[in-house]
Design a protein around this motif. Structure first.
Motif, PDB file in Angstrom:
ATOM      1  N   LYS A 250       0.866  -1.176   0.000  1.00 19.71           N
ATOM      2  CA  LYS A 250       0.000   0.000   0.000  1.00 19.71           C
ATOM      3  C   LYS A 250       0.902   1.226   0.000  1.00 19.71           C
ATOM      4  CE  LYS A 250      -3.957   0.192   2.049  1.00 19.71           C
ATOM      5  NZ  LYS A 250      -5.055   0.220   3.054  1.00 19.71           N
ATOM      6  N   TYR A 251       0.676   2.117  -0.972  1.00 17.82           N
ATOM      7  CA  TYR A 251       1.479   3.331  -1.075  1.00 17.82           C
ATOM      8  C   TYR A 251       0.540   4.529  -1.022  1.00 17.82           C
ATOM      9  CZ  TYR A 251       4.736   6.832  -2.809  1.00 17.82           C
ATOM     10  OH  TYR A 251       5.523   7.956  -2.934  1.00 17.82           O
ATOM     11  N   ARG A 252       0.715   5.322   0.004  1.00 15.84           N
ATOM     12  CA  ARG A 252      -0.157   6.477   0.260  1.00 15.84           C
ATOM     13  C   ARG A 252      -1.631   6.073   0.229  1.00 15.84           C
ATOM     14  NH1 ARG A 252       2.977  10.869   0.545  1.00 15.84           N
ATOM     15  NH2 ARG A 252       4.979  10.878  -0.565  1.00 15.84           N
ATOM     16  N   GLY A 253      -1.906   4.900   0.831  1.00 19.81           N
ATOM     17  CA  GLY A 253      -3.275   4.438   0.984  1.00 19.81           C
ATOM     18  C   GLY A 253      -3.823   3.646  -0.177  1.00 19.81           C
ATOM     19  N   SER A 254      -3.090   3.544  -1.295  1.00 26.56           N
ATOM     20  CA  SER A 254      -3.577   2.818  -2.469  1.00 26.56           C
ATOM     21  C   SER A 254      -2.852   1.485  -2.606  1.00 26.56           C
ATOM     22  CB  SER A 254      -3.355   3.649  -3.741  1.00 26.56           C
ATOM     23  OG  SER A 254      -4.086   4.856  -3.683  1.00 26.56           O
ATOM     24  N   ILE A 255      -3.603   0.460  -3.025  1.00 23.15           N
ATOM     25  CA  ILE A 255      -3.008  -0.858  -3.221  1.00 23.15           C
ATOM     26  C   ILE A 255      -2.216  -0.864  -4.525  1.00 23.15           C
ATOM     27  CG2 ILE A 255      -3.479  -3.312  -3.560  1.00 23.15           C
ATOM     28  CD1 ILE A 255      -5.995  -2.995  -1.929  1.00 23.15           C
ATOM     29  N   GLY A 256      -1.029  -1.453  -4.470  1.00 21.98           N
ATOM     30  CA  GLY A 256      -0.198  -1.532  -5.667  1.00 21.98           C
ATOM     31  C   GLY A 256       0.635  -2.796  -5.679  1.00 21.98           C
ATOM     32  N   VAL A 257       1.289  -3.018  -6.804  1.00 21.11           N
ATOM     33  CA  VAL A 257       2.186  -4.163  -6.968  1.00 21.11           C
ATOM     34  C   VAL A 257       3.573  -3.628  -7.299  1.00 21.11           C
ATOM     35  CG1 VAL A 257       2.723  -6.212  -8.344  1.00 21.11           C
ATOM     36  CG2 VAL A 257       0.354  -5.713  -7.725  1.00 21.11           C
ATOM     37  N   VAL A 258       4.578  -4.152  -6.624  1.00 15.74           N
ATOM     38  CA  VAL A 258       5.957  -3.719  -6.856  1.00 15.74           C
ATOM     39  C   VAL A 258       6.435  -4.288  -8.191  1.00 15.74           C
ATOM     40  CG1 VAL A 258       8.326  -3.802  -6.011  1.00 15.74           C
ATOM     41  CG2 VAL A 258       6.428  -3.594  -4.387  1.00 15.74           C
ATOM     42  N   LYS A 259       6.828  -3.405  -9.097  1.00 18.86           N
ATOM     43  CA  LYS A 259       7.289  -3.842 -10.419  1.00 18.86           C
ATOM     44  C   LYS A 259       8.807  -3.910 -10.517  1.00 18.86           C
ATOM     45  CE  LYS A 259       4.657  -4.652 -12.967  1.00 18.86           C
ATOM     46  NZ  LYS A 259       3.856  -5.890 -13.089  1.00 18.86           N
ATOM     47  N   HIS A 260       9.498  -3.111  -9.699  1.00 10.01           N
ATOM     48  CA  HIS A 260      10.969  -3.109  -9.766  1.00 10.01           C
ATOM     49  C   HIS A 260      11.523  -2.595  -8.444  1.00 10.01           C
ATOM     50  CE1 HIS A 260      15.043  -2.649 -11.305  1.00 10.01           C
ATOM     51  NE2 HIS A 260      15.049  -1.421 -10.832  1.00 10.01           N
ATOM     52  N   VAL A 261      12.614  -3.215  -7.985  1.00 17.57           N
ATOM     53  CA  VAL A 261      13.313  -2.761  -6.779  1.00 17.57           C
ATOM     54  C   VAL A 261      14.744  -2.428  -7.167  1.00 17.57           C
ATOM     55  CG1 VAL A 261      14.062  -3.331  -4.444  1.00 17.57           C
ATOM     56  CG2 VAL A 261      11.883  -4.218  -5.299  1.00 17.57           C
ATOM     57  N   GLY A 262      15.162  -1.181  -6.898  1.00 10.25           N
ATOM     58  CA  GLY A 262      16.525  -0.748  -7.195  1.00 10.25           C
ATOM     59  C   GLY A 262      17.235  -0.312  -5.932  1.00 10.25           C
ATOM     60  N   ASP A 263      18.350   0.395  -6.084  1.00  8.85           N
ATOM     61  CA  ASP A 263      19.106   0.868  -4.932  1.00  8.85           C
ATOM     62  C   ASP A 263      18.337   1.979  -4.224  1.00  8.85           C
ATOM     63  OD1 ASP A 263      21.051  -0.899  -5.526  1.00  8.85           O
ATOM     64  OD2 ASP A 263      22.553   0.558  -6.168  1.00  8.85           O
ATOM     65  N   GLY A 264      17.739   1.642  -3.101  1.00  7.36           N
ATOM     66  CA  GLY A 264      17.052   2.635  -2.288  1.00  7.36           C
ATOM     67  C   GLY A 264      15.693   3.051  -2.798  1.00  7.36           C
ATOM     68  N   SER A 265      15.234   2.486  -3.906  1.00  7.71           N
ATOM     69  CA  SER A 265      13.950   2.911  -4.465  1.00  7.71           C
ATOM     70  C   SER A 265      13.219   1.727  -5.080  1.00  7.71           C
ATOM     71  CB  SER A 265      14.166   3.999  -5.525  1.00  7.71           C
ATOM     72  OG  SER A 265      14.863   3.461  -6.637  1.00  7.71           O
ATOM     73  N   LEU A 266      11.956   1.942  -5.421  1.00  9.67           N
ATOM     74  CA  LEU A 266      11.174   0.911  -6.090  1.00  9.67           C
ATOM     75  C   LEU A 266      10.094   1.571  -6.931  1.00  9.67           C
ATOM     76  CD1 LEU A 266       8.757  -0.753  -3.504  1.00  9.67           C
ATOM     77  CD2 LEU A 266      10.106   1.245  -2.976  1.00  9.67           C
ATOM     78  N   LYS A 267       9.616   0.830  -7.932  1.00  9.68           N
ATOM     79  CA  LYS A 267       8.520   1.296  -8.775  1.00  9.68           C
ATOM     80  C   LYS A 267       7.282   0.469  -8.467  1.00  9.68           C
ATOM     81  CE  LYS A 267      11.423   3.078 -12.488  1.00  9.68           C
ATOM     82  NZ  LYS A 267      11.789   2.990 -13.930  1.00  9.68           N
ATOM     83  N   ILE A 268       6.161   1.169  -8.280  1.00 11.43           N
ATOM     84  CA  ILE A 268       4.917   0.526  -7.862  1.00 11.43           C
ATOM     85  C   ILE A 268       3.826   0.838  -8.882  1.00 11.43           C
ATOM     86  CG2 ILE A 268       3.195   0.348  -6.026  1.00 11.43           C
ATOM     87  CD1 ILE A 268       5.341   1.584  -4.142  1.00 11.43           C
ATOM     88  N   LEU A 269       3.127  -0.190  -9.316  1.00  6.71           N
ATOM     89  CA  LEU A 269       1.957  -0.004 -10.171  1.00  6.71           C
ATOM     90  C   LEU A 269       0.728   0.073  -9.275  1.00  6.71           C
ATOM     91  CD1 LEU A 269       0.591   0.079 -12.963  1.00  6.71           C
ATOM     92  CD2 LEU A 269       0.449  -2.425 -12.846  1.00  6.71           C
ATOM     93  N   LEU A 270       0.097   1.251  -9.224  1.00  8.70           N
ATOM     94  CA  LEU A 270      -1.115   1.424  -8.426  1.00  8.70           C
ATOM     95  C   LEU A 270      -2.283   0.805  -9.180  1.00  8.70           C
ATOM     96  CD1 LEU A 270      -0.591   5.093  -7.185  1.00  8.70           C
ATOM     97  CD2 LEU A 270       0.046   2.949  -6.056  1.00  8.70           C
ATOM     98  N   LEU A 271      -2.925  -0.175  -8.566  1.00 12.54           N
ATOM     99  CA  LEU A 271      -3.882  -1.010  -9.288  1.00 12.54           C
ATOM    100  C   LEU A 271      -5.184  -0.289  -9.616  1.00 12.54           C
ATOM    101  CD1 LEU A 271      -3.307  -4.355  -7.365  1.00 12.54           C
ATOM    102  CD2 LEU A 271      -2.322  -3.619  -9.538  1.00 12.54           C
ATOM    103  N   GLU A 272      -5.597   0.648  -8.796  1.00 11.12           N
ATOM    104  CA  GLU A 272      -6.873   1.318  -9.052  1.00 11.12           C
ATOM    105  C   GLU A 272      -6.774   2.362 -10.154  1.00 11.12           C
ATOM    106  OE1 GLU A 272      -9.400   1.715  -5.163  1.00 11.12           O
ATOM    107  OE2 GLU A 272      -7.288   1.995  -4.647  1.00 11.12           O
ATOM    108  N   THR A 273      -5.593   2.957 -10.311  1.00 11.53           N
ATOM    109  CA  THR A 273      -5.438   4.018 -11.314  1.00 11.53           C
ATOM    110  C   THR A 273      -4.630   3.577 -12.523  1.00 11.53           C
ATOM    111  OG1 THR A 273      -3.427   4.858 -10.268  1.00 11.53           O
ATOM    112  CG2 THR A 273      -5.539   5.754  -9.494  1.00 11.53           C
TER     113      THR A 273
END
Length: 355
Positions: A250-273
């Protein structure tokens, strides 16, 4: 003609500025010499790890010839006349017997004489070798340490690959010589260091690369009157969030799926939007990014039977169950025949295409 144009020893005509105390360079080297006494060094080496001790500090292991060379570069001036300056030293032999009861090496000295001439001199250097266990090896033997890094994973149940990465960093960073002991624990590991600086270097990388939260404390053991301060053990607590690709978050209250994990960061696909956002792993500690235990993944797989402007229609082919779900921007790409699953955080449900 001015008498200073001639060497007072051999009579050779020489430019006045090239004479050294009335001698030409050849006579100076032959009859006066550059050494006021035979050069000698004392080499202190750890028999366990090969470290060498010089001017109050243990240094990383080196070939014994190189140790002798470095000590001569630093200390040779004590055996030379004041008008001689050391430019370079090359140790030309291993330690061998050079006289009765004395061992040493043969060396080639490149010297500047009186600021006027450069000369290469070959000579013998007496070497006294002492073997003494260094502080690091002594601490390893006794188990004592200066810093303790307590690495813990959150949650602790899914640490496999991440644990191996964090452990491998100790070697890829070249910290082996500073490690006293590594103890594996159920929820992480404890690493004992004999060097506080090395421990902090390791922790800094964990914070930057894995979003770790850290805290440091100091426990005094005894007062060092010579140094005028307390000595003791620095303990650094490190907590690392365990987040992997395809994890549901959950990122800022929205459900998402982690698509990529890098050094200190990650990319999240927010499923509702259907929007992909970038977040920091350290957001985990401020609850901006969460890995909620309450997210429920329905084990049933549904087939999309139809999609209109507001609704996605679903069928579970095993049970015949029919469901309707509001169409959200994240589902605009769904079409009849797609297979989906349903995620729920207890407040709302999200339809996700099964991959």
């Amino acid at each position: 003609m001015d008498s200073t144009r001639f060497c007072v020893r051999c009579g050779r005509e020489t430019k006045p500025e090239e004479l050294i105390n009335g001698l030409c360079i050849d006579c100076y080297l032959k009859h006066h010499g550059v050494f006021k006494e035979k050069p000698r060094v004392k080499v202190v080496v750890c028999p366990k790890c090969g470290s060498w001790y010089f001017k109050g500090v243990w240094h990383q292991p080196l070939d014994l010839r190189e140790v002798i060379r470095r000590e001569l570069l630093s200390e040779l001036y004590r055996f030379l006349y004041s008008e001689i300056r050391v430019l370079e030293v090359d140790v030309a032999s291993d330690i061998r017997k050079i006289s009765a009861g004395e061992h040493g090496v043969e060396a080639v000295f490149t010297l500047e004489v009186a600021g006027k001439h450069v000369a290469r001199i070959r000579g013998l250097v007496a070497v006294e070798t002492e073997y003494k266990v260094c502080d690091k090896c002594m601490r390893r033997t006794t188990g004592s340490h200066k810093a303790l890094v307590q690495v813990r994973f959150d949650p602790p149940e899914e640490t496999g690959e991440l644990y191996r990465e964090v452990s491998a960093l100790l070697h890829s960073m070249g910290l082996e010589n500073s490690i006293v002991e590594v103890e594996e624990r159920r929820d992480g590991m404890d690493v004992k260091f004999d060097d506080v600086i090395a421990a902090r270097r390791y922790v800094d990388v964990l914070a930057r690369k894995y979003g770790a939260r850290t805290s440091e404390s100091f426990k005094s053991v005894k007062y060092d009157f010579q140094a005028g301060k307390w000595s003791g053990v620095v303990t650094i607590s490190v907590r690392i969030p365990v987040i992997k690709e395809n994890d549901v978050v959950k990122y800022r209250g929205s459900i998402g799926v982690v698509k990529h994990v890098g050094d200190g960061s990650l990319k999240i696909l927010l499923l509702e939007t259907g929007v992909e956002v970038e977040a920091r792993l350290s957001d985990y500690w401020s609850n901006v990014l969460r890995k909620p235990r309450e997210v429920y993944v329905d084990s049933k797989v549904y087939t999309v039977t139809a999609v209109d402007k507001t609704t996605v229609y679903l069928l579970n082919e095993e049970t015949g169950e029919l469901r309707e779900h509001p169409l959200t921007p994240g589902n605009y790409g769904l079409k009849p025949g797609d297979r989906v699953i349903i995620l729920s955080d207890g407040e709302r449900e999200v339809v996700v295409k099964k991959e």
